[in-house]
Motif scaffolding. Structure first.
Motif, PDB file in Angstrom:
ATOM      1  N   LEU A  14      -6.910  -0.248  -1.196  1.00 36.74           N
ATOM      2  CA  LEU A  14      -7.760  -1.229  -1.622  1.00 36.74           C
ATOM      3  C   LEU A  14      -7.167  -2.420  -2.338  1.00 36.74           C
ATOM      4  CD1 LEU A  14     -10.602  -2.041  -1.029  1.00 36.74           C
ATOM      5  CD2 LEU A  14     -11.448  -0.735  -3.061  1.00 36.74           C
ATOM      6  N   TRP A  15      -6.543  -2.013  -3.319  1.00 37.48           N
ATOM      7  CA  TRP A  15      -5.776  -2.830  -4.304  1.00 37.48           C
ATOM      8  C   TRP A  15      -4.870  -3.689  -3.444  1.00 37.48           C
ATOM      9  CZ3 TRP A  15      -0.442  -2.667  -5.810  1.00 37.48           C
ATOM     10  CH2 TRP A  15      -0.194  -3.758  -6.778  1.00 37.48           C
TER      11      TRP A  15
ATOM     12  N   GLY B 200      -6.372  -5.517  -0.505  1.00 31.55           N
ATOM     13  CA  GLY B 200      -7.379  -6.597  -0.951  1.00 31.55           C
ATOM     14  C   GLY B 200      -6.979  -7.633  -1.585  1.00 31.55           C
TER      15      GLY B 200
ATOM     16  N   SER C  14       0.754  -1.280  -0.050  1.00 30.87           N
ATOM     17  CA  SER C  14       0.021   0.084   0.024  1.00 30.87           C
ATOM     18  C   SER C  14       0.614   1.109  -0.135  1.00 30.87           C
ATOM     19  CB  SER C  14      -0.843   0.179   1.189  1.00 30.87           C
ATOM     20  OG  SER C  14      -1.676  -1.076   1.257  1.00 30.87           O
TER      21      SER C  14
ATOM     22  N   LEU D 212      -7.116   5.790  -1.609  1.00 30.19           N
ATOM     23  CA  LEU D 212      -8.317   4.604  -1.708  1.00 30.19           C
ATOM     24  C   LEU D 212      -8.022   3.388  -2.578  1.00 30.19           C
ATOM     25  CD1 LEU D 212     -11.241   7.046  -1.884  1.00 30.19           C
ATOM     26  CD2 LEU D 212     -10.457   5.713   0.260  1.00 30.19           C
TER      27      LEU D 212
END
Length: 214
Positions: free
Chosen positions: A151-152, A155, A61, A147
């Motif tokens: 998230l990528w 996730g 991230s 964001l």
């Protein structure tokens, strides 16, 4: 990906975290590197207990957000001339068709093209520099960048980690006959998908030929 997985297993875990952050960051900056492959391989190592999945997700991230931000600054300073130079140097990644397609998405989706771009291989490399070159306000870029990056990266790490654990338990209890059936099913599915894709491409080519002929 198997070769990447094997190589990552031979180095200390701290270097796995560094490599994940570095490769994902450089890819987000605009350098065509296999960031997603490295992330998935690291998440699979986490499923085997080699590295910590939480640290992998955090490093990925951070790399994604920081890399995209640097790419934005480079694109804002370099402008269109930057993509012209990159197109001559890396035509497979920064050719006119790639830039035009990415630019179309930016004009259509605005700041959310940065968010969506995190999940699309083409835009993952172009999102930061292109947003800067198009003079997108930085605060809008930053919101979508954070964001999308979190998230990528988070996730993908979580999904691959838990799938790896399930697959490992499943494979331990799977008979050779079951394994063979799974392989055959996978091959048949791949062939079917390739045929469907080929038919779709042929249909598009026929339609294009009709338009040109008209």
């Amino acid at each position: 990906m198997h070769a990447v997985d094997q190589w990552l297993q031979t180095i200390p875990s701290v270097w796995v975290y560094v490599i994940v952050a570095g490769v994902v960051g450089l890819e987000s900056l605009g350098i065509p590197l296999p960031g997603e492959i490295v992330l998935v391989s690291s998440a699979l190592l986490a499923a085997k207990g080699v590295v910590d999945p939480l640290v992998v997700g955090i490093c990925a991230s951070a790399g994604a957000v920081v890399g995209d931000s640097i790419g934005y600054l480079i694109g804002r300073k370099g402008g269109q001339s930057l993509f012209d130079r990159l197109g001559r140097r890396f035509p497979k990644h920064f050719g006119p068709a790639h830039i035009a397609k990415a630019g179309e998405m930016f004009h259509r989706w605005g700041m959310w093209a940065v968010f969506i771009g995190r999940f699309v291989a083409l835009l993952r490399i172009l999102a930061g520099p292109l947003a800067g070159a198009l003079r997108m306000p930085y605060w809008r870029f930053a919101v979508a960048n954070v964001l999308g990056g979190v998230l990528w990266a988070g996730g993908t790490t979580a999904a691959v980690y838990y799938l790896g654990i399930v697959a490992d338990k499943w494979m331990k209890n799977l008979s050779w006959a079951g394994l063979g059936a799974a392989v055959v099913f996978g091959v048949c599915t791949m062939i079917w998908m390739k045929r469907k894709a080929a038919k779709a491409v042929a249909a598009e080519n026929d339609a294009a030929a009709e338009v040109i002929g008209a």
